[in-house]
Design a protein around this motif. Structure first.
Motif, PDB file in Angstrom:
ATOM      1  N   GLY A  59      -1.369   2.408   3.664  1.00 34.49           N
ATOM      2  CA  GLY A  59      -1.805   1.368   4.588  1.00 34.49           C
ATOM      3  C   GLY A  59      -1.763   1.824   6.029  1.00 34.49           C
ATOM      4  N   GLN A  60      -0.911   2.783   6.320  1.00 42.10           N
ATOM      5  CA  GLN A  60      -0.823   3.328   7.673  1.00 42.10           C
ATOM      6  C   GLN A  60      -2.069   4.134   8.030  1.00 42.10           C
ATOM      7  OE1 GLN A  60       2.732   5.579   7.178  1.00 42.10           O
ATOM      8  NE2 GLN A  60       4.067   3.801   7.283  1.00 42.10           N
ATOM      9  N   GLN A  61      -2.850   4.541   7.023  1.00 39.08           N
ATOM     10  CA  GLN A  61      -4.060   5.328   7.266  1.00 39.08           C
ATOM     11  C   GLN A  61      -5.313   4.455   7.335  1.00 39.08           C
ATOM     12  OE1 GLN A  61      -4.626   8.804   4.926  1.00 39.08           O
ATOM     13  NE2 GLN A  61      -2.477   9.340   4.953  1.00 39.08           N
ATOM     14  N   GLN A  91      -6.246  -6.591  -0.900  1.00 41.64           N
ATOM     15  CA  GLN A  91      -5.054  -6.198  -0.152  1.00 41.64           C
ATOM     16  C   GLN A  91      -3.887  -5.956  -1.092  1.00 41.64           C
ATOM     17  OE1 GLN A  91      -4.080  -9.379   2.509  1.00 41.64           O
ATOM     18  NE2 GLN A  91      -3.394 -10.736   0.900  1.00 41.64           N
ATOM     19  N   LEU A  92      -2.894  -5.259  -0.588  1.00 48.98           N
ATOM     20  CA  LEU A  92      -1.638  -5.022  -1.304  1.00 48.98           C
ATOM     21  C   LEU A  92      -0.494  -5.231  -0.327  1.00 48.98           C
ATOM     22  CD1 LEU A  92      -2.223  -1.601  -3.116  1.00 48.98           C
ATOM     23  CD2 LEU A  92      -2.054  -3.831  -4.193  1.00 48.98           C
ATOM     24  N   SER A  93       0.632  -5.665  -0.824  1.00 47.80           N
ATOM     25  CA  SER A  93       1.820  -5.723   0.023  1.00 47.80           C
ATOM     26  C   SER A  93       3.042  -5.390  -0.821  1.00 47.80           C
ATOM     27  CB  SER A  93       1.973  -7.090   0.687  1.00 47.80           C
ATOM     28  OG  SER A  93       2.213  -8.075  -0.279  1.00 47.80           O
ATOM     29  N   LEU A  94       4.008  -4.760  -0.182  1.00 52.18           N
ATOM     30  CA  LEU A  94       5.245  -4.355  -0.831  1.00 52.18           C
ATOM     31  C   LEU A  94       6.383  -4.615   0.140  1.00 52.18           C
ATOM     32  CD1 LEU A  94       6.813  -2.677  -3.091  1.00 52.18           C
ATOM     33  CD2 LEU A  94       6.427  -0.714  -1.596  1.00 52.18           C
ATOM     34  N   VAL A  95       7.440  -5.237  -0.352  1.00 51.56           N
ATOM     35  CA  VAL A  95       8.658  -5.402   0.431  1.00 51.56           C
ATOM     36  C   VAL A  95       9.693  -4.477  -0.190  1.00 51.56           C
ATOM     37  CG1 VAL A  95      10.444  -7.008   1.165  1.00 51.56           C
ATOM     38  CG2 VAL A  95       8.067  -7.775   1.024  1.00 51.56           C
ATOM     39  N   SER A  96      10.286  -3.631   0.646  1.00 50.91           N
ATOM     40  CA  SER A  96      11.196  -2.611   0.153  1.00 50.91           C
ATOM     41  C   SER A  96      12.482  -2.610   0.977  1.00 50.91           C
ATOM     42  CB  SER A  96      10.519  -1.244   0.265  1.00 50.91           C
ATOM     43  OG  SER A  96      11.374  -0.225  -0.152  1.00 50.91           O
ATOM     44  N   GLN A 112       1.848  -3.119   4.139  1.00 38.83           N
ATOM     45  CA  GLN A 112       0.628  -3.893   3.897  1.00 38.83           C
ATOM     46  C   GLN A 112      -0.570  -2.943   3.877  1.00 38.83           C
ATOM     47  OE1 GLN A 112       1.045  -7.394   3.908  1.00 38.83           O
ATOM     48  NE2 GLN A 112      -1.062  -7.821   3.410  1.00 38.83           N
ATOM     49  N   VAL A 113      -1.443  -3.107   2.898  1.00 43.64           N
ATOM     50  CA  VAL A 113      -2.680  -2.350   2.804  1.00 43.64           C
ATOM     51  C   VAL A 113      -3.823  -3.355   2.783  1.00 43.64           C
ATOM     52  CG1 VAL A 113      -4.030  -0.719   1.425  1.00 43.64           C
ATOM     53  CG2 VAL A 113      -1.541  -0.565   1.449  1.00 43.64           C
ATOM     54  N   GLN A 114      -4.750  -3.191   3.699  1.00 41.77           N
ATOM     55  CA  GLN A 114      -5.901  -4.092   3.774  1.00 41.77           C
ATOM     56  C   GLN A 114      -7.136  -3.429   3.196  1.00 41.77           C
ATOM     57  OE1 GLN A 114      -6.042  -7.344   4.728  1.00 41.77           O
ATOM     58  NE2 GLN A 114      -3.831  -7.172   4.835  1.00 41.77           N
ATOM     59  N   GLY A 115      -7.899  -4.168   2.420  1.00 39.37           N
ATOM     60  CA  GLY A 115      -9.175  -3.740   1.902  1.00 39.37           C
ATOM     61  C   GLY A 115     -10.262  -4.441   2.666  1.00 39.37           C
ATOM     62  N   PRO A 116     -11.444  -4.455   2.175  1.00 41.12           N
ATOM     63  CA  PRO A 116     -11.838  -3.941   0.866  1.00 41.12           C
ATOM     64  C   PRO A 116     -11.909  -2.418   0.842  1.00 41.12           C
ATOM     65  CG  PRO A 116     -13.767  -4.743   2.036  1.00 41.12           C
ATOM     66  CD  PRO A 116     -12.582  -5.045   2.889  1.00 41.12           C
ATOM     67  N   VAL A 117     -11.743  -1.876  -0.361  1.00 40.49           N
ATOM     68  CA  VAL A 117     -11.791  -0.444  -0.593  1.00 40.49           C
ATOM     69  C   VAL A 117     -12.737  -0.204  -1.767  1.00 40.49           C
ATOM     70  CG1 VAL A 117     -10.457   1.565  -1.337  1.00 40.49           C
ATOM     71  CG2 VAL A 117      -9.449  -0.076   0.234  1.00 40.49           C
TER      72      VAL A 117
END
Length: 151
Positions: A59-61, A91-96, A112-117
């Motif tokens: 998501g940072q990219q 989108q994707l999200s992860l809490v770590s 957090q990763v935003q799409g669309p991809v």
């Protein structure tokens, strides 16, 4: 539905994925590479394989409106769930949890990763996850003797 893309042109809300399926040495990688060469370099992210957690850190990219090309479907079996979510939900999200250096206190981070991809995979496998298949257009290489002779 398409809408103006921030970098110019138009984008789809939910772009189709592409799976190039054929036998070994049929030209799948060559076709995938040719497709990627038609796209702007900054719109593509190609890799050989990925783990289930790696997508969250990508998501940072800024994957939004990009083509995520993975060399072999077998190399993403561990990340199939995340790829399906990214395509379906956009989108994707992860809490770590992690420990702070020095204090040892536990902290929480959200990725957090935003799409669309748009997803592009190659595979020799006939046994592809059906939920991934219904999110992708599947094409194969023409390996007929006539086509081989024409090449």
């Amino acid at each position: 539905m398409s809408w103006p893309h921030p970098r110019g042109g138009y984008s789809l809300d939910k772009p189709l994925g592409l799976i190039i399926q054929s036998s070994s040495a049929a030209g799948k990688s060559s076709l995938a590479d040719a497709i990627l060469r038609l796209m702007p370099v900054e719109a593509c992210l190609a890799c050989s394989a990925m783990t289930s957690q790696s997508l969250y850190y990508l998501g940072q990219q800024d994957l939004q409106h990009k083509i995520l090309s993975i060399a072999e479907e077998e190399g993403v079996r561990d990340a199939a769930y995340q790829l399906k979510l990214l395509q379906s939900e956009g989108q994707l999200s992860l809490v770590s949890n992690s420990k702070q250096k020095g204090s040892g206190r536990t902290t929480t981070e959200r990725y957090q990763v935003q799409g669309p991809v748009a997803l592009m995979l190659t595979t020799t496998s006939l046994d592809i996850d059906p939920e991934l298949l219904n999110r992708c257009l599947v094409i194969s290489i023409d390996e007929s003797p006539t086509q081989t002779a024409a090449i």
